[in-house]
Design an enzyme around this catalytic site. Structure first.
Site, PDB file in Angstrom:
ATOM      1  N   LYS A 130       7.202  -1.404   6.966  1.00  0.00           N
ATOM      2  CA  LYS A 130       7.293  -0.150   6.218  1.00  0.00           C
ATOM      3  C   LYS A 130       8.626  -0.098   5.483  1.00  0.00           C
ATOM      4  O   LYS A 130       9.662  -0.442   6.044  1.00  0.00           O
ATOM      5  CB  LYS A 130       7.112   1.056   7.149  1.00  0.00           C
ATOM      6  CG  LYS A 130       8.013   1.050   8.343  1.00  0.00           C
ATOM      7  CD  LYS A 130       7.736   2.236   9.257  1.00  0.00           C
ATOM      8  CE  LYS A 130       8.555   2.133  10.517  1.00  0.00           C
ATOM      9  NZ  LYS A 130       8.360   3.183  11.468  1.00  0.00           N
ATOM     10  N   ARG A 164      -3.405   8.788  16.620  1.00  0.00           N
ATOM     11  CA  ARG A 164      -2.621   7.636  17.049  1.00  0.00           C
ATOM     12  C   ARG A 164      -2.324   7.701  18.545  1.00  0.00           C
ATOM     13  O   ARG A 164      -2.222   6.680  19.214  1.00  0.00           O
ATOM     14  CB  ARG A 164      -1.359   7.652  16.207  1.00  0.00           C
ATOM     15  CG  ARG A 164      -0.235   7.030  16.824  1.00  0.00           C
ATOM     16  CD  ARG A 164       1.006   7.225  16.028  1.00  0.00           C
ATOM     17  NE  ARG A 164       1.966   6.421  16.728  1.00  0.00           N
ATOM     18  CZ  ARG A 164       2.925   5.751  16.185  1.00  0.00           C
ATOM     19  NH1 ARG A 164       3.098   5.786  14.897  1.00  0.00           N
ATOM     20  NH2 ARG A 164       3.742   5.032  16.912  1.00  0.00           N
ATOM     21  N   GLU A 207       0.849  -1.200   0.000  1.00  0.00           N
ATOM     22  CA  GLU A 207       0.000   0.000   0.000  1.00  0.00           C
ATOM     23  C   GLU A 207       0.880   1.243   0.000  1.00  0.00           C
ATOM     24  O   GLU A 207       2.010   1.201   0.484  1.00  0.00           O
ATOM     25  CB  GLU A 207      -0.867   0.041   1.274  1.00  0.00           C
ATOM     26  CG  GLU A 207      -1.899  -1.056   1.341  1.00  0.00           C
ATOM     27  CD  GLU A 207      -2.597  -1.116   2.705  1.00  0.00           C
ATOM     28  OE1 GLU A 207      -2.224  -0.355   3.622  1.00  0.00           O
ATOM     29  OE2 GLU A 207      -3.499  -1.950   2.840  1.00  0.00           O
ATOM     30  N   ARG A 217       3.622  -4.002  17.523  1.00  0.00           N
ATOM     31  CA  ARG A 217       4.488  -3.727  16.368  1.00  0.00           C
ATOM     32  C   ARG A 217       5.033  -5.070  15.927  1.00  0.00           C
ATOM     33  O   ARG A 217       5.834  -5.681  16.636  1.00  0.00           O
ATOM     34  CB  ARG A 217       5.620  -2.777  16.767  1.00  0.00           C
ATOM     35  CG  ARG A 217       6.395  -2.218  15.581  1.00  0.00           C
ATOM     36  CD  ARG A 217       7.558  -1.365  16.025  1.00  0.00           C
ATOM     37  NE  ARG A 217       7.202  -0.070  16.559  1.00  0.00           N
ATOM     38  CZ  ARG A 217       6.933   1.022  15.816  1.00  0.00           C
ATOM     39  NH1 ARG A 217       6.955   0.946  14.512  1.00  0.00           N
ATOM     40  NH2 ARG A 217       6.644   2.164  16.397  1.00  0.00           N
ATOM     41  N   PHE A 259      -7.334   2.507   5.281  1.00  0.00           N
ATOM     42  CA  PHE A 259      -6.582   1.263   5.067  1.00  0.00           C
ATOM     43  C   PHE A 259      -7.022   0.100   5.949  1.00  0.00           C
ATOM     44  O   PHE A 259      -6.553  -1.012   5.788  1.00  0.00           O
ATOM     45  CB  PHE A 259      -5.071   1.480   5.165  1.00  0.00           C
ATOM     46  CG  PHE A 259      -4.579   2.118   6.447  1.00  0.00           C
ATOM     47  CD1 PHE A 259      -4.528   1.402   7.619  1.00  0.00           C
ATOM     48  CD2 PHE A 259      -4.156   3.438   6.449  1.00  0.00           C
ATOM     49  CE1 PHE A 259      -4.069   1.982   8.786  1.00  0.00           C
ATOM     50  CE2 PHE A 259      -3.696   4.035   7.611  1.00  0.00           C
ATOM     51  CZ  PHE A 259      -3.650   3.306   8.797  1.00  0.00           C
ATOM     52  N   GLU A 281      -5.227   7.312   6.864  1.00  0.00           N
ATOM     53  CA  GLU A 281      -4.249   8.386   7.001  1.00  0.00           C
ATOM     54  C   GLU A 281      -4.867   9.644   6.400  1.00  0.00           C
ATOM     55  O   GLU A 281      -5.268   9.646   5.236  1.00  0.00           O
ATOM     56  CB  GLU A 281      -2.969   7.983   6.252  1.00  0.00           C
ATOM     57  CG  GLU A 281      -1.773   8.834   6.524  1.00  0.00           C
ATOM     58  CD  GLU A 281      -0.988   8.472   7.792  1.00  0.00           C
ATOM     59  OE1 GLU A 281      -1.424   7.584   8.563  1.00  0.00           O
ATOM     60  OE2 GLU A 281       0.058   9.104   8.026  1.00  0.00           O
ATOM     61  N   LYS A 313       2.390   4.439   1.534  1.00  0.00           N
ATOM     62  CA  LYS A 313       2.574   4.938   2.903  1.00  0.00           C
ATOM     63  C   LYS A 313       2.561   6.461   2.818  1.00  0.00           C
ATOM     64  O   LYS A 313       3.528   7.084   2.375  1.00  0.00           O
ATOM     65  CB  LYS A 313       3.895   4.456   3.521  1.00  0.00           C
ATOM     66  CG  LYS A 313       4.021   4.875   4.986  1.00  0.00           C
ATOM     67  CD  LYS A 313       5.288   4.332   5.614  1.00  0.00           C
ATOM     68  CE  LYS A 313       5.288   4.396   7.134  1.00  0.00           C
ATOM     69  NZ  LYS A 313       5.015   5.680   7.723  1.00  0.00           N
ATOM     70  N   ARG A 371      -2.372   9.543  11.256  1.00  0.00           N
ATOM     71  CA  ARG A 371      -3.265   8.391  11.369  1.00  0.00           C
ATOM     72  C   ARG A 371      -4.516   8.780  12.150  1.00  0.00           C
ATOM     73  O   ARG A 371      -4.416   9.401  13.210  1.00  0.00           O
ATOM     74  CB  ARG A 371      -2.535   7.283  12.097  1.00  0.00           C
ATOM     75  CG  ARG A 371      -3.314   5.999  12.159  1.00  0.00           C
ATOM     76  CD  ARG A 371      -2.397   4.950  12.661  1.00  0.00           C
ATOM     77  NE  ARG A 371      -2.979   3.653  12.687  1.00  0.00           N
ATOM     78  CZ  ARG A 371      -2.254   2.546  12.727  1.00  0.00           C
ATOM     79  NH1 ARG A 371      -0.941   2.635  12.719  1.00  0.00           N
ATOM     80  NH2 ARG A 371      -2.818   1.367  12.777  1.00  0.00           N
TER      81      ARG A 371
HETATM   82  P1  ATP Z   1       6.932   6.625  10.711  1.00  0.00           P
HETATM   83  O1  ATP Z   1       7.729   7.254  11.797  1.00  0.00           O
HETATM   84  O2  ATP Z   1       7.711   5.717   9.852  1.00  0.00           O
HETATM   85  O3  ATP Z   1       6.021   7.545  10.014  1.00  0.00           O
HETATM   86  P2  ATP Z   1       5.515   5.600  12.750  1.00  0.00           P
HETATM   87  O4  ATP Z   1       6.665   5.292  13.635  1.00  0.00           O
HETATM   88  O5  ATP Z   1       4.720   6.812  12.997  1.00  0.00           O
HETATM   89  O6  ATP Z   1       6.001   5.606  11.298  1.00  0.00           O
HETATM   90  P3  ATP Z   1       4.819   3.027  12.139  1.00  0.00           P
HETATM   91  O7  ATP Z   1       3.943   2.050  12.766  1.00  0.00           O
HETATM   92  O8  ATP Z   1       6.249   2.723  12.179  1.00  0.00           O
HETATM   93  O9  ATP Z   1       4.540   4.406  12.781  1.00  0.00           O
HETATM   94  O10 ATP Z   1       4.354   3.238  10.630  1.00  0.00           O
HETATM   95  C1  ATP Z   1       2.976   3.165  10.400  1.00  0.00           C
HETATM   96  C2  ATP Z   1       2.388   4.527  10.296  1.00  0.00           C
HETATM   97  O11 ATP Z   1       2.367   4.925   8.947  1.00  0.00           O
HETATM   98  C3  ATP Z   1       0.943   4.494  10.717  1.00  0.00           C
HETATM   99  O12 ATP Z   1       0.805   4.801  12.077  1.00  0.00           O
HETATM  100  C4  ATP Z   1       0.266   5.494   9.824  1.00  0.00           C
HETATM  101  O13 ATP Z   1       0.239   6.759  10.455  1.00  0.00           O
HETATM  102  C5  ATP Z   1       1.167   5.624   8.631  1.00  0.00           C
HETATM  103  N1  ATP Z   1       0.604   5.032   7.391  1.00  0.00           N
HETATM  104  C6  ATP Z   1       0.613   5.630   6.181  1.00  0.00           C
HETATM  105  N2  ATP Z   1       0.076   4.835   5.246  1.00  0.00           N
HETATM  106  C7  ATP Z   1      -0.285   3.688   5.858  1.00  0.00           C
HETATM  107  C8  ATP Z   1      -0.874   2.464   5.416  1.00  0.00           C
HETATM  108  N3  ATP Z   1      -1.169   2.238   4.144  1.00  0.00           N
HETATM  109  N4  ATP Z   1      -1.110   1.513   6.341  1.00  0.00           N
HETATM  110  C9  ATP Z   1      -0.790   1.714   7.641  1.00  0.00           C
HETATM  111  N5  ATP Z   1      -0.214   2.840   8.110  1.00  0.00           N
HETATM  112  C10 ATP Z   1       0.040   3.814   7.229  1.00  0.00           C
END
Ligand code: ATP
Length: 583
Positions: A425, A272, A250, A419, A341, A301, A252, A257
């Site tokens: 990612k 979040r 998907e 997690r 998503f 998102e 990103k 979120r």
């Molecule tokens: P990062 O710092 O890499 O942005 P994060 O640490 O905030 O990520 P992670 O769980 O590592 O959080 O990465 C998932 C985050 O990416 C989600 O919390 C969401 O906000 C965002 N996101 C964007 N697109 C998507 C998707 N298709 N599916 C899930 N999460 C997504």
């Protein structure tokens, strides 16, 4: 139960620098607490009046406290202000002033936990004209009946700066020990916490019932679920190894979120970090009017777009939507769209146990075919099973303004708060040779010199050790700050200054001018991770007495307002990035 007992415990905990000792003190006070107010004690220990999503924030200005202290003690406003300038903490000022009162009240009412809690709630809830006077009266009545120690902590609670250093994990340990006699039960409590986001409620249920009652806690509408998170991978083959077969890829998107809860016409949105942001997105709320369902909980998102070409705009543009006033204007000036998503609940039933593939089908049924609103879309998704497919899709995502792609296991369940490798990612930076952004917590600072006098010069940063629930230092950062961002960060950090190194921070022999409660998270890039005898991240794991450090760290300009300290990049992740670097 008398508030004084809690104040005395707070005073001991404030001086405690060991996490185990903190847990012991928590267990002692929880054991003493009558079961019907256990939830209130838990919230007060967290410095709150309820779970995060209810946001009963006190939001009291320091000026009002100074005025209250003057009314209660007979000291002039100037005197109190001067003391504040010297001492730097209004809780301590309250303690000092009530120890040396000029006037005394005749009738004293014993302060109980219940009446302090109820009065604080009233202070938080009262609004409208004349509310300032009412708040003042409530604060004065509390302080009039307070001893110096009680006043100190009442003031800290009101100002939101009770800094005991107690993380959710520590409280979960203490609740498990107090009510089940076994820390191991924390796992069960943790699951309940991940779906209910309310530690007070968990303690209350457990104090009156049993662990089975906790096991039966399930998802409820309008109570946010702690989000499922992703592991990071540095290349497509690493992702495919973890999945074995076909994966879902998907976009990103770099927005925020949002978890959407809807029942009939009622719609609420949570971030979040479980903050209720319904009022910030009236356009999204309206768009849900056209979606006909009995109920749902979905995730997506939200991202700001350029209205001329519908292209995604950077995260910073979205943050402009996060204000309390002039919502109409700002909504028009910064249009957003929501990219869905996931679907966690639908038609009265919990969908977290069905596979991602099934959840996505349901989402498509609800939002896919007929385009019911141009504000709500399904996130772009494809099936991938080969490295080249992932590479091409990543290129497409980057061209479309995404920060990378997500790769998900189609057979996976939704695991609240976890997690895991079910979600991965793959970001732009990971595939490049040099930069890699990480989110780190500020735990200390050196004073600025030259142009930075009065601000902080270098910030000591830490990663999060999720297994041990502590923060491990990793670098000092002094570059990447504009004068403006440095000012903003200094203001934010000043709210979290503490007298000694925080009990949950492991910093070896590093000396700092100022220490902070771990709260503020910054996004940092660095070309390389190296071994270092100074920092404590992954200490002793690669070489005795050496930890890992970021070389030439630089602040990207992004303060991760959406992350709590426990959401920072973990020691495990840093270790993995270091290991990948050596490949
Ligand atoms: P990062 O710092 O890499 O942005 P994060 O640490 O905030 O990520 P992670 O769980 O590592 O959080 O990465 C998932 C985050 O990416 C989600 O919390 C969401 O906000 C965002 N996101 C964007 N697109 C998507 C998707 N298709 N599916 C899930 N999460 C997504």
């Amino acid at each position: 139960m008398n508030f004084l007992e809690l104040a005395e415990t707070f005073a001991i905990m404030e001086k405690t620098t060991s996490r185990l000792e903190l847990t012991d003190h928590l267990v002692l006070i929880l054991k003493k607490t009558p079961s019907d107010i256990v939830d209130k004690i838990v919230y007060l220990i967290q410095g709150k009046l309820g779970p995060d999503y209810e946001s009963s924030e006190l939001g009291i200005a320091e000026k009002l406290i100074i005025k209250s202290l003057s009314l209660v003690s007979g000291h002039s406003l100037n005197e109190i202000q001067n003391k504040y300038s010297v001492i730097g903490d209004l809780g301590e000022v309250a303690y000092n002033i009530l120890t040396n009162k000029i006037q005394t009240t005749l009738v004293h009412q014993l302060l109980t936990i219940e009446n302090v809690f109820e009065t604080l709630l009233k202070i938080a809830k009262v609004s409208g004209t004349g509310s300032l006077d009412i708040k003042l009266r409530f604060i004065v009545s509390l302080l009039n009946n307070s001893s110096n120690l009680e006043a100190k902590f009442i003031v800290k609670l009101i100002l939101g700066n009770l800094r005991l250093g107690i993380a959710d994990f520590t409280l979960l340990d203490a609740i498990a020990l107090t009510f089940t006699g076994d820390k191991k039960n924390r796992r069960i409590l943790e699951r309940a916490y991940n779906v209910s986001s309310d530690l007070g409620k968990i303690a209350l249920i457990l104090s009156k019932g049993s662990i089975e009652d906790i096991q039966s806690i399930s998802i409820s509408l309008f109570i946010p679920i702690r989000p499922m998170l992703a592991e990071r991978v540095s290349n497509p083959s690493e992702a495919l190894e973890k999945i074995n077969g076909v994966a879902l890829a998907e976009f990103k998107i770099d927005g925020e979120r949002i978890q959407i809860h809807k029942k009939g016409k009622r719609v609420e949105l949570f971030t979040r970090s479980l903050e209720n942001v319904t009022s910030n997105f009236p356009d999204i709320i309206k768009a849900f009017d056209n979606i006909e369902t009995k109920d749902l909980i979905a995730e997506g998102e939200v991202v700001a777009i350029n209205p001329e070409n519908n292209k995604y705009l950077p995260f910073q543009s979205l943050m402009r939507r996060r204000r309390k006033y002039n919502i109409q204007e700002i909504t028009a000036a910064y249009p957003v769209i929501l990219n869905l998503f996931d679907l966690l609940y639908y038609n009265g039933s919990d969908k977290t146990h069905v596979t991602l593939l099934e959840r996505r089908k349901l989402l498509a049924k609800l939002f896919g075919k007929q385009k019911k609103s141009d504000k709500i879309k399904l996130i772009d998704q494809i099936n991938v099973s080969r490295i080249e497919e992932i590479e091409i899709y990543t290129e497409k995502a980057l061209k479309n303004g995404c920060e990378g792609i997500m790769i998900k296991n189609p057979g996976s369940q939704y695991r609240a708060g976890a997690r895991e490798w079910a979600w991965m990612k793959l970001k732009k930076e990971y595939s490049g040779e040099v930069t890699d952004s990480v989110d780190l917590v500020v735990v200390g600072a050196l004073h600025g010199k030259g142009r930075r006098v009065g601000k902080y010069g270098a910030l000591l940063l830490a990663s999060y050790d999720a297994e041990r629930d502590v923060f491990c230092t990793i670098c000092k950062v002094g570059t990447g700050f504009t004068d403006n961002t440095l000012l903003t960060i200094t203001d934010k950090l000043n709210k979290h200054v503490i007298k000694h190194k925080h009990p949950r921070v492991e910093s070896g022999n590093t000396k700092m001018d100022t220490w902070f409660e771990p709260k503020i998270v910054l996004e940092i890039i660095s070309p390389e991770i190296t071994l270092s005898p100074v920092y404590t991240t992954a200490i002793d794991r690669i070489k005795p007495e050496y930890g890992l450090a970021l070389r030439f760290p630089k602040f990207t300009g992004k303060i991760r307002e959406d992350k709590s300290a426990e959401d920072a990049t973990t020691v495990k992740e840093i270790f993995e990035i270091y290991r990948d670097q050596l490949k």
